[in-house]
Design a protein around this motif. Structure first.
Motif, mmCIF file in Angstrom:
data_model
loop_
_atom_site.group_PDB
_atom_site.id
_atom_site.type_symbol
_atom_site.label_atom_id
_atom_site.label_comp_id
_atom_site.label_asym_id
_atom_site.label_seq_id
_atom_site.Cartn_x
_atom_site.Cartn_y
_atom_site.Cartn_z
ATOM 1 N N ARG A 1 65.449 -19.740 26.437
ATOM 2 C CA ARG A 1 65.136 -18.313 26.305
ATOM 3 C C ARG A 1 65.867 -17.499 27.374
ATOM 4 N NH1 ARG A 1 60.921 -15.899 23.878
ATOM 5 N NH2 ARG A 1 59.680 -17.830 23.862
ATOM 6 N N GLU A 2 65.815 -17.986 28.604
ATOM 7 C CA GLU A 2 66.473 -17.266 29.694
ATOM 8 C C GLU A 2 68.001 -17.257 29.507
ATOM 9 O OE1 GLU A 2 62.523 -18.721 31.188
ATOM 10 O OE2 GLU A 2 64.176 -19.545 30.003
ATOM 11 N N LEU A 3 68.546 -18.341 29.004
ATOM 12 C CA LEU A 3 69.995 -18.421 28.817
ATOM 13 C C LEU A 3 70.482 -17.428 27.770
ATOM 14 C CD1 LEU A 3 70.470 -22.293 28.980
ATOM 15 C CD2 LEU A 3 71.357 -20.641 30.628
ATOM 16 N N VAL A 4 69.745 -17.270 26.672
ATOM 17 C CA VAL A 4 70.178 -16.289 25.668
ATOM 18 C C VAL A 4 69.853 -14.871 26.126
ATOM 19 C CG1 VAL A 4 70.053 -17.911 23.756
ATOM 20 C CG2 VAL A 4 68.075 -16.479 24.254
ATOM 21 N N ASP A 5 68.757 -14.685 26.865
ATOM 22 C CA ASP A 5 68.455 -13.354 27.391
ATOM 23 C C ASP A 5 69.546 -12.876 28.345
ATOM 24 O OD1 ASP A 5 66.141 -13.314 25.935
ATOM 25 O OD2 ASP A 5 64.779 -13.591 27.643
ATOM 26 N N ALA A 6 70.169 -13.815 29.047
ATOM 27 C CA ALA A 6 71.215 -13.455 30.005
ATOM 28 C C ALA A 6 72.488 -12.957 29.325
ATOM 29 C CB ALA A 6 71.542 -14.649 30.906
ATOM 30 N N PHE A 7 72.642 -13.211 28.009
ATOM 31 C CA PHE A 7 73.759 -12.604 27.289
ATOM 32 C C PHE A 7 73.618 -11.085 27.271
ATOM 33 C CE2 PHE A 7 74.127 -16.702 24.578
ATOM 34 C CZ PHE A 7 75.002 -17.261 25.505
ATOM 35 N N ASP A 8 72.352 -10.637 27.438
ATOM 36 C CA ASP A 8 72.078 -9.222 27.660
ATOM 37 C C ASP A 8 72.398 -8.339 26.458
ATOM 38 O OD1 ASP A 8 70.941 -7.385 29.297
ATOM 39 O OD2 ASP A 8 72.677 -7.073 30.581
ATOM 40 N N PHE A 9 72.109 -8.825 25.252
ATOM 41 C CA PHE A 9 72.256 -7.983 24.070
ATOM 42 C C PHE A 9 70.937 -7.258 23.816
ATOM 43 C CE2 PHE A 9 75.425 -11.344 22.864
ATOM 44 C CZ PHE A 9 76.541 -10.519 22.894
ATOM 45 N N PRO A 10 70.946 -5.932 23.781
ATOM 46 C CA PRO A 10 69.717 -5.219 23.421
ATOM 47 C C PRO A 10 69.293 -5.570 21.996
ATOM 48 C CG PRO A 10 71.412 -3.710 24.273
ATOM 49 C CD PRO A 10 72.077 -5.031 24.041
#
Length: 691
Positions: free
Chosen positions: A658-667
């Protein structure tokens, strides 16, 4: 008694007996904690089996990933969030999509004040960051922007001279001069030197006459041509009449010309030009692809983009480059920005798809132990096997393409011949490898999300269809990989003739012999986790495979050339050559990922990136375990250890997915798929269908 440590040309069974002898008499020493080598590779401490993965700061990781690009991408995202009228609906006709795409681009430039064209010249890395961001809004928009600024605008700036920049820059920049890049023909795409369109110089009128000599020479798939383009950079054979009594003409090879195709005020098609619509496509229907035919279209002599070759008023040809081949190579060398952009944008598409699939897999629960709550489908090993190596690859590709953009920016400043050659091969390889991987991954993500992945609103179909052509345009992937293989063979030959090597192939400097010598029977059996997670082992394994493929294909080509000739030998070894190119690109990607892990300033972020990097490396090694086993590079026990550790690393990466995909930072506005929202996914989904 013979020395049991000497393998010589022993049969495999005897070699294995000797390996066992060495293993029994020389137990594995402690593996060094740091190993000097290229980039000072350091084996970072790895967690024990019982240790929990370190806490991840999404903000720290996101900042490290996007760096100075963060601000410009957020400006793009915020602008489109504030303009719901510019959002691409799930269902839209081809005609409406084309008009919307043009409105999106115009609004970005004129209303938001974001001028991508200026960054192409001043700071290419920011241009590519904008391209990734607008591709997240709509891939058609990203491609249309690329046609306008990277292809049409880039050809004028890179192949023209000051007079062209002075005349066209502002109009291209502010979209007063929408244009096309007319290279591909119906019968010729990858073989640009085979183009048939002609540009014949008329010394009487001081003009070039552009002609389409046959149907096979019709310019095809030309973006912006069907509806919006007013100009085209047309690639054609430059024909000069020979002076003197004998007459005749001389073919000077393929050059680029600026050809107006529509009236600037009325937008009507100009005389002598025939434009037809290529029609509805599998994807990218926001881009208006057209076909162009020229009937004796006259343009001024100044419309020749004359950086590498010029024609004087009296019809004399001059060039700083002595041959047609050198001029052609220089021309194409200036157009690699398109490949750089596609590689970079393809990573952006992969990130979005992985984000949707991972978030849904965390949300969706199914089955579980008897009389216990259902479990997340990402807790199933099979789902981890599908998605976690893909997530690791997205990170690996991200850092590799950042490196590519940096190399491209340096090349644009220095114009150094070695840098041009390096970027040409690197961009070809990364574009081919990454776009092929992403295309396969999009289908895997759809399947991983079951029936809900089939809903158009959840985007996998659109992403897959829009991205699919990335494997073909700006160079068919099979052709590009052959370019990489050809360059590797050239470097291989120069290595053994005492020549220098360009930066991308620098690991070959470390002596091919060190990679191709008999595998060390001790290290072939080492199976401890600290050894398998050591970057020195991982890089050596990747480079051994590449070096082995390079050496064996060189021998095969030499053998077959005696009977089949050069072309026949190449064709006989083609699959081998493609595998070689892919192996080399994987080595480059891993090397850059390792460097970026070790450069990360935050300890927890570095620890998590190391975990992801290890999964990327070991998953690839396991994919090719048959090669390593056949060469005795990896013993059976070590192969089993690699497999077990790869599965365990997938399990660990699942813990921070979850944190790894959140870090892609796509709203959420950019991700858009209801099942891929960061929260309340099912609420968004049910609202979409009317509940």
């Amino acid at each position: 008694m013979d020395d049991p440590t000497h393998d010589g040309d022993s049969p495999p069974a005897l070699r294995r007996i000797r390996q066992l002898f060495l293993h029994l008499h020389h137990p594995s020493p402690p593996f060094p904690s740091s190993i000097a080598g290229e980039g000072q590779l350091v084996a970072l401490p790895c967690g024990s089996r019982g240790r929990k993965v370190a806490a991840v700061s999404v903000a720290e990781l996101g900042q490290y990933m996007r760096g100075r690009h963060r601000e410009i991408q957020e400006r793009v995202f915020e602008f489109f969030r504030s303009r719901p009228d510019l959002q691409t609906p799930v269902e839209i006709s081809t005609a409406d999509h084309r008009e919307l795409c043009m409105r999106q681009l115009t609004a970005l430039v004129r209303d938001a004040g974001i001028r991508p064209f200026r960054y192409i010249l001043e700071d290419p890395s920011l241009y590519f960051a904008i391209s990734e961001a607008v591709g997240g809004i709509d891939i058609s928009l990203g491609i249309k922007m690329g046609v306008q600024y990277s292809l049409w605008g880039g050809s004028v700036m890179n192949l023209g001279t000051k007079k062209h920049k002075d005349k066209y820059f502002d109009g291209i920049d502010n979209l007063d001069y929408p244009g096309c890049f007319a290279m591909t023909e119906l019968h010729h795409g990858s073989n640009v030197q085979g183009l048939q369109t002609t540009a014949t110089f008329d010394p009487v009128t001081d003009e070039f006459v552009i002609n389409t000599p046959n149907d096979g020479a019709i310019k095809w798939w030309i973006g912006n041509a069907a509806v919006h383009g007013k100009f085209a950079t047309v690639f054609a054979r430059l024909i000069l009449p020979l002076q003197g009594m004998g007459g005749g003409s001389a073919d000077m090879g393929v050059h680029a010309f600026i050809v107006p195709i529509r009236n600037l005020k009325t937008h009507s098609v100009l005389p002598g030009i025939e434009i037809n619509d290529c029609g509805h496509k599998i994807g990218l229907n926001g881009v208006d692809n057209g076909a162009l035919r020229f009937h004796s279209v006259r343009i001024p002599r100044d419309n020749l983009l004359n950086r590498f070759g010029d024609v004087s008023r009296d019809g004399k040809y001059t060039s700083s480059l002595p041959t047609i081949n050198k001029r052609f190579a220089a021309t194409l060398g200036e157009l690699v920005g398109g490949r750089v952009g596609l590689a970079y944008s393809s990573v952006g598409v992969l990130k979005i798809a992985v984000t949707i699939a991972v978030r849904y897999s965390l949300l969706r629960q199914q089955f579980g132990p008897p009389k216990q709550p259902e479990v997340s489908i990402l807790d199933y090993q099979s789902q981890q096997h599908k998605l976690m190596p893909m997530l690791a690859s997205a990170y690996a590709f991200h850092f590799a393409t950042l490196y590519l953009v940096d190399k491209y920016s340096e090349m644009k400043k220095s114009h150094d011949d070695e840098a041009v050659s390096d970027v040409h091969a690197l961009s070809a390889g990364l574009k081919a490898y990454i776009t092929s991987y992403t295309a396969k991954s999009l289908s895997t993500c759809r399947e991983a999300c079951g029936g809900h992945g089939y809903a158009a609103v959840n985007r996998f179909g659109t992403l897959r269809n829009d991205h699919d052509i990335f494997q073909t345009f700006e160079g068919d992937n099979t052709v590009l990989l052959q370019q990489v293989a050809a360059d590797l063979l050239k470097q291989y030959k120069e290595k053994f003739q005492g020549g220098t090597l360009t930066a991308t192939w620098s690991y070959l400097r470390e002596s091919m012999a060190s990679y191709l010598s008999q595998p060390n029977p001790l290290t072939a059996r080492w199976e401890r986790e600290d050894h398998l997670r050591d970057p020195k082992f991982q890089l050596d394994a990747f480079r051994y495979r590449t070096s082995r493929l390079l050496q064996t294909v060189a021998v095969r080509l030499q053998k077959h050339a005696k009977k089949l000739g050069g072309f026949g030998a190449w064709n006989r070894c083609l699959n081998h050559l493609l595998t070689l190119a892919e192996s080399h690109i994987e080595s480059v990607i891993l090397g850059k990922f390792i460097n970026c892990v070790q450069s990360c300033p935050d300890q927890n972020t570095r620890h998590v990136l190391k975990l992801v990097c290890d999964l990327y490396a070991l998953d690839r090694i396991w994919n090719y375990i048959g090669t390593y086993r056949n060469d005795d590079y990896v013993a059976p026990n070590k192969a089993k250890a690699i497999h077990k550790l790869t599965e365990y690393l997938s399990f660990q990466v699942r813990g921070v997915a979850r944190e790894l995909v959140d870090a892609f930072d796509f709203p959420d506005y950019v991700t858009r798929a209801p099942i891929g929202m960061s929260s309340e996914a099912y609420a968004h989904y049910t609202q979409y269908v009317g509940f």
